[in-house]
Design a protein around this motif. Structure first.
Motif, PDB file in Angstrom:
ATOM      1  N   TYR A 251       0.837  -1.206   0.000  1.00 39.54           N
ATOM      2  CA  TYR A 251       0.000   0.000   0.000  1.00 39.54           C
ATOM      3  C   TYR A 251       0.869   1.251   0.000  1.00 39.54           C
ATOM      4  O   TYR A 251       0.648   2.196  -0.767  1.00 39.54           O
ATOM      5  N   TRP A 252       1.850   1.274   0.899  1.00 42.89           N
ATOM      6  CA  TRP A 252       2.657   2.481   1.083  1.00 42.89           C
ATOM      7  C   TRP A 252       3.561   2.742  -0.113  1.00 42.89           C
ATOM      8  O   TRP A 252       4.003   3.866  -0.328  1.00 42.89           O
ATOM      9  N   GLN A 253       3.840   1.709  -0.906  1.00 43.66           N
ATOM     10  CA  GLN A 253       4.611   1.878  -2.130  1.00 43.66           C
ATOM     11  C   GLN A 253       3.725   2.181  -3.337  1.00 43.66           C
ATOM     12  O   GLN A 253       4.213   2.277  -4.458  1.00 43.66           O
ATOM     13  N   LEU A 254       2.416   2.307  -3.085  1.00 43.63           N
ATOM     14  CA  LEU A 254       1.429   2.593  -4.130  1.00 43.63           C
ATOM     15  C   LEU A 254       1.418   1.524  -5.221  1.00 43.63           C
ATOM     16  O   LEU A 254       1.304   1.823  -6.408  1.00 43.63           O
ATOM     17  N   GLN A 255       1.529   0.258  -4.796  1.00 42.77           N
ATOM     18  CA  GLN A 255       1.315  -0.835  -5.739  1.00 42.77           C
ATOM     19  C   GLN A 255      -0.173  -0.912  -6.087  1.00 42.77           C
ATOM     20  O   GLN A 255      -1.042  -0.501  -5.309  1.00 42.77           O
TER      21      GLN A 255
END
Length: 360
Positions: A251-255
């Motif tokens: 989520y935090w890597q915007l996958q």
């Protein structure tokens, strides 16, 4: 020469279960305590949406790296009702996929835990919040401290090697004595991960009418984080410690991720997808959704704020020349650490302040 196929694009999958035995006083998530009769239809609707989303996201076999079942309370749904979803998903799951489910201690029976383990769930996260009976009552939790202990022990007996639990702090009346008791109980259990959330008052929750339920105690928050780390679970995000949850990191890597269910959210490149929040609306048309278009600047801001509040850090290319100059000043002051590709924040509690300072 045989043409090489494109490698599968890595994906995440979130599945929302909106049923709860009771509504906690702090909870703003989409959940219902009075619609249990719709569970079979709801699980069928999830399957319909899944089949559509697999096509829309162009999901390749073996490309779903993580699954997270959240809520609500996933342990209010029998494993048999999950089985058709897992049958459809199985070819799309990566060989080493992380398959997580949330659970509440009062509904995660040994039979439920064993059933989910047999479906392939390999990580379990318990909403414990506290081991203090009076505090659980103030929070509106439906389980007892004993049930929390027994649920975690039952998960270990069922074969779960990755076990997480949540704790809440900075509720009115919290002090080091109470929180140390919570941590003593937590660390006596076979956990590999702990989430420690500071109580927030959300609009529309029972606590919104009693904001005094929260206390502001920054030294206590810092003590809580330091104490968890000192006991062996290192922080990798402002509220998360220990063996990292790969789904959250994604989520935090915007996958890209598919969001299934009433109140879920999906994300693909520069768009977010929102299915109906109401159970009735969702059952009427599971694939229906509204779309939020995100600008490059929206995405840059998200990467900046998420990177600074986690061990991910931020890439230098994310910053404008002016922002890089400010970042270098923070390095000199010891408030940012330089690394080959960018910067890392050594103090997650200052994440928002650092982000706002960096911005033009």
């Amino acid at each position: 020469m045989k043409r090489r196929e494109n490698p599968p694009k890595n994906m995440l999958l979130y599945l929302h279960i909106p049923y709860c035995d009771s509504k906690c006083h702090y909870c703003s998530f989409n959940s219902y305590t009075d619609r249990f009769d719709t569970r079979p239809l709801y699980m069928q609707a999830l399957l319909k949406q899944l089949q559509r989303e697999l096509e829309r996201f162009d999901v390749r076999k073996g490309s779903i790296e993580t699954l997270f079942i959240g809520g609500g309370t996933p342990s209010t749904v029998h494993p048999d009702l999950y089985a058709p979803l897992f049958e459809t998903l199985r070819p799309y799951l990566a060989d080493n996929a992380e398959l997580s489910s949330e659970a509440n201690p009062n509904s995660a029976s040994p039979a439920w835990l064993q059933g989910m383990r047999e479906l392939g769930i390999n990580r379990i996260s318990f909403g414990v919040q506290s081991f203090d009976a009076a505090k659980l009552g103030r929070l509106g939790r439906a389980h007892s401290p004993r049930q929390a202990v027994e649920a975690v022990e039952a998960a270990a007996e069922a074969g779960f090697e990755r076990i997480s639990l949540d704790l809440i702090y900075n509720c009115a009346g919290d002090d080091r004595v109470l929180l140390e008791g919570d941590l003593n109980r937590a660390f006596a259990l076979p956990i590999t991960h702990l989430s420690a959330y500071e109580l927030t008052i959300e609009a529309g929750t029972p606590f919104a009418r009693t904001p005094e339920a929260r206390q502001e105690d920054v030294p206590l928050a810092r003590w809580m984080a330091d104490e968890i780390a000192a006991r062996g679970l290192a922080p990798y995000e402002i509220s998360n410690f220990g063996d990292p949850c790969r789904h959250n990191l994604g989520y935090w890597q915007l996958q890209d991720y598919i969001g299934l269910g009433a109140g879920a959210v999906g994300f693909l490149k520069d768009r977010r997808f929102y299915p109906s929040r109401s159970i009735d609306g969702y059952l009427a048309d599971p694939p229906a959704h509204t779309v939020e278009e995100l600008t490059p600047e929206n995405l840059r801001m998200e990467r900046l704020f998420l990177g600074l509040r986690s061990r991910l850090g931020i890439d230098r290319e994310l910053l404008t020349p002016t922002e890089r100059g400010r970042a270098e000043l923070l390095v000199k002051e010891g408030k940012l650490c330089r690394r080959p590709e960018g910067y890392e924040n050594p103090d997650f509690f200052l994440a928002d302040e650092i982000a706002l300072y960096l911005l033009d």
